[in-house]
Write an enzyme that holds these catalytic residues in place. Structure first.
Site, PDB file in Angstrom:
ATOM      1  N   TYR A   1       0.841  -1.386  -0.141  1.00  0.00           N
ATOM      2  CA  TYR A   1       0.272   0.063   0.155  1.00  0.00           C
ATOM      3  C   TYR A   1       0.851   1.229   0.605  1.00  0.00           C
ATOM      4  O   TYR A   1      -0.124   1.930   0.035  1.00  0.00           O
ATOM      5  CB  TYR A   1      -1.023  -0.154   1.399  1.00  0.00           C
TER       6      TYR A   1
ATOM      7  N   LYS B   1       3.426 -15.347   2.318  1.00  0.00           N
ATOM      8  CA  LYS B   1       3.148 -16.650   0.330  1.00  0.00           C
ATOM      9  C   LYS B   1       4.744 -16.246   0.383  1.00  0.00           C
ATOM     10  O   LYS B   1       6.036 -15.901  -0.584  1.00  0.00           O
ATOM     11  CB  LYS B   1       2.840 -15.390  -0.329  1.00  0.00           C
TER      12      LYS B   1
ATOM     13  N   ASP C   1      -3.139 -18.030  -0.116  1.00  0.00           N
ATOM     14  CA  ASP C   1      -3.823 -19.272  -1.090  1.00  0.00           C
ATOM     15  C   ASP C   1      -4.883 -20.036  -0.146  1.00  0.00           C
ATOM     16  O   ASP C   1      -5.649 -19.926  -0.158  1.00  0.00           O
ATOM     17  CB  ASP C   1      -3.633 -19.701  -2.809  1.00  0.00           C
TER      18      ASP C   1
ATOM     19  N   ASP D   1      -6.185  -7.602   3.931  1.00  0.00           N
ATOM     20  CA  ASP D   1      -7.264  -6.218   3.139  1.00  0.00           C
ATOM     21  C   ASP D   1      -8.652  -7.823   2.584  1.00  0.00           C
ATOM     22  O   ASP D   1      -9.627  -7.404   2.719  1.00  0.00           O
ATOM     23  CB  ASP D   1      -6.611  -5.729   2.273  1.00  0.00           C
TER      24      ASP D   1
ATOM     25  N   ASP E   1     -12.371  -9.410   4.689  1.00  0.00           N
ATOM     26  CA  ASP E   1     -13.749  -8.852   3.871  1.00  0.00           C
ATOM     27  C   ASP E   1     -14.564 -10.534   3.985  1.00  0.00           C
ATOM     28  O   ASP E   1     -15.393 -10.707   3.829  1.00  0.00           O
ATOM     29  CB  ASP E   1     -13.053  -8.375   2.313  1.00  0.00           C
TER      30      ASP E   1
HETATM   31  C1  IPM Z   1     -10.289  -1.279   3.762  1.00  0.00           C
HETATM   32  C2  IPM Z   1     -10.388  -0.530   2.716  1.00  0.00           C
HETATM   33  C3  IPM Z   1      -9.620   0.151   2.736  1.00  0.00           C
HETATM   34  C4  IPM Z   1      -7.915  -0.357   2.247  1.00  0.00           C
HETATM   35  C5  IPM Z   1      -9.775   1.391   1.361  1.00  0.00           C
HETATM   36  C6  IPM Z   1     -10.889   2.167   1.417  1.00  0.00           C
HETATM   37  C7  IPM Z   1      -8.031   1.945   1.195  1.00  0.00           C
HETATM   38  O1  IPM Z   1     -10.857  -1.798   1.673  1.00  0.00           O
HETATM   39  O2  IPM Z   1     -10.622  -0.510   4.846  1.00  0.00           O
HETATM   40  O3  IPM Z   1     -10.567  -2.135   3.866  1.00  0.00           O
HETATM   41  O4  IPM Z   1      -8.331  -0.949   1.722  1.00  0.00           O
HETATM   42  O5  IPM Z   1      -7.717  -0.147   3.019  1.00  0.00           O
HETATM   43 MN    MN Z   2     -11.189  -3.528   2.057  1.00  0.00          MN
END
Ligand code: IPM
Ligand code: MN
Length: 358
Positions: free
Chosen positions: A140, A190, A222, A246, A250
């Site tokens: 990032y 990884k 993975d 990240d 999710d």
């Molecule tokens: C998160 C989001 C952020 C990230 C974006 C909005 C920059 O997806 O907080 O998970 O990738 O960190």
């Molecule tokens: Mn995210």
């Protein structure tokens, strides 16, 4: 009096932040904690009003606060902008400038929501994991980065880079968290391809020596993506870098029922905490009172716990959320399209009434 900075941001951010603030205020009040709220722009809202996704003034104000409660940033309106001026840059900048390197993303399943997951009940039951994501390093932020013309072609690059101090401090956070939980740390990497992951492996092993009561294992990213679907309840603390964290957070959120449920805390050494739902700005439902405010409300609970040292008040909020769900109330994200649901405000009202009647 503790100063709390609200950063509502874009899309559904303002709606969910407003509801989380009401719940935070009520819980703090009941615990005898005084809060003073301020508000600043971030993301697209700040681009539109000030020409930048985060102003220096907003950042300075954040530095003077005990904690920040953020909604979400981004939306289609700003999608064509280059990455270094987009709404997301505001969020990345505040994380980096305040050195909020430790991102805690707990994913647990509420009993009432076991059937909201796309996975079978017996797979989902008992999920209680914590993703500890490194938040201020890795690909990032690594240099060099950018797009250029090279030999008549467009080329783009990003750099994944970590030094041993960055790895050691996030590893420490993960072991300390595991010590208060089920004492298992799964390091996700990884290392069969990336030198960066090999360094993570070495440094995480070194830090583990100080935590002989915690079990450490390593898992390729993975396979981890697969194992989270196969046997999610096996995992306790998952520690990993910025990009893998990240993605996996999710996934972890979704298997518990909905992305609309997952809170997060971003902590550093300076003592300021940033709290935000893991979900995005959901522009498709913004302004319709259709968002799920629970991730933001649960983020407020994390704020009570980590920044205001009020674990009882935090648990009262979590219990109120569980009670609201147990009563059958659901926002649109938690039901099939033809099932009845309630709005963002109504869900928060219900949590508030459960909180008051506990
Ligand atoms: C998160 C989001 C952020 C990230 C974006 C909005 C920059 O997806 O907080 O998970 O990738 O960190
Ligand atoms: Mn995210």
């Amino acid at each position: 009096m503790h100063r709390i900075l609200l950063l509502p941001g874009d899309g559904i951010g303002p709606e969910v932040t407003a509801e989380a603030r009401r719940v935070l205020e009520a819980a703090a009040d009941a615990a005898g904690i005084g809060l003073e709220f301020e508000t600043e722009l971030i993301g697209g809202a700040s681009i539109d009003a000030k020409g930048t996704p985060l102003t220096d003034e907003a950042l300075e104000r954040a530095r003077g606060c005990r904690a920040l409660l953020l909604g979400a940033v981004g939306g289609p309106k700003w999608d064509d902008m280059p990455v270094n001026t987009r709404p997301e840059r505001g969020l990345l900048r505040i994380r980096k400038e305040l050195d909020l390197f430790a991102n805690l993303r707990p994913a647990a399943v509420f009993p009432a929501l076991v059937d909201a997951s796309t996975l079978r009940r017996e797979v989902v039951e008992g999920i209680d994991l914590l993703v500890v994501r490194e938040l201020t390093g890795g690909i990032y932020f690594g240099e060099p980065r950018g797009q250029a013309w090279v030999n008549g072609r467009r080329e783009a690059r990003n750099t994944m880079v970590y030094d041993e101090c960055e790895i050691a401090r996030i590893a420490r956070v993960s072991f300390e968290s595991a010590r208060r939980r089920r004492k298992l740390v799964t390091h996700v990497h990884k290392a069969n391809v990336l030198e960066v992951s090999q360094l993570w492996m070495t440094v995480v092993e070194e830090v583990a020596k100080d935590f002989s009561d915690v079990r450490l294992e390593h898992q390729l990213v993975d396979s981890m993506a697969m194992l989270l679907l196969k046997e999610p309840s096996r995992y306790d603390v998952i520690v990993t870098g910025n990009l893998f964290g990240d993605i996996l957070s999710d996934e972890a959120a979704m298997i518990t029922g909905s992305l609309g449920m997952l809170p997060s805390a971003s902590l550093g050494e300076a003592g300021i905490g940033l709290y935000e739902p893991v979900h995005g700005s959901a522009p498709d439902i913004a302004g319709q009172d259709a968002a799920n405010p629970l991730a933001a409300i649960l983020s407020a609970a994390m704020l009570l716990e980590h920044s205001l040292d009020a674990p009882d008040a935090a648990n009262a909020v979590r219990d109120a959320v569980a009670d609201a769900l147990a009563s059958g109330a659901r926002t649109g994200d938690l039901v099939a399209p033809d099932q009845p649901s309630i709005g963002c405000r109504a869900m928060a009202d219900l949590v508030l009434s459960k909180l008051g009647s506990r």
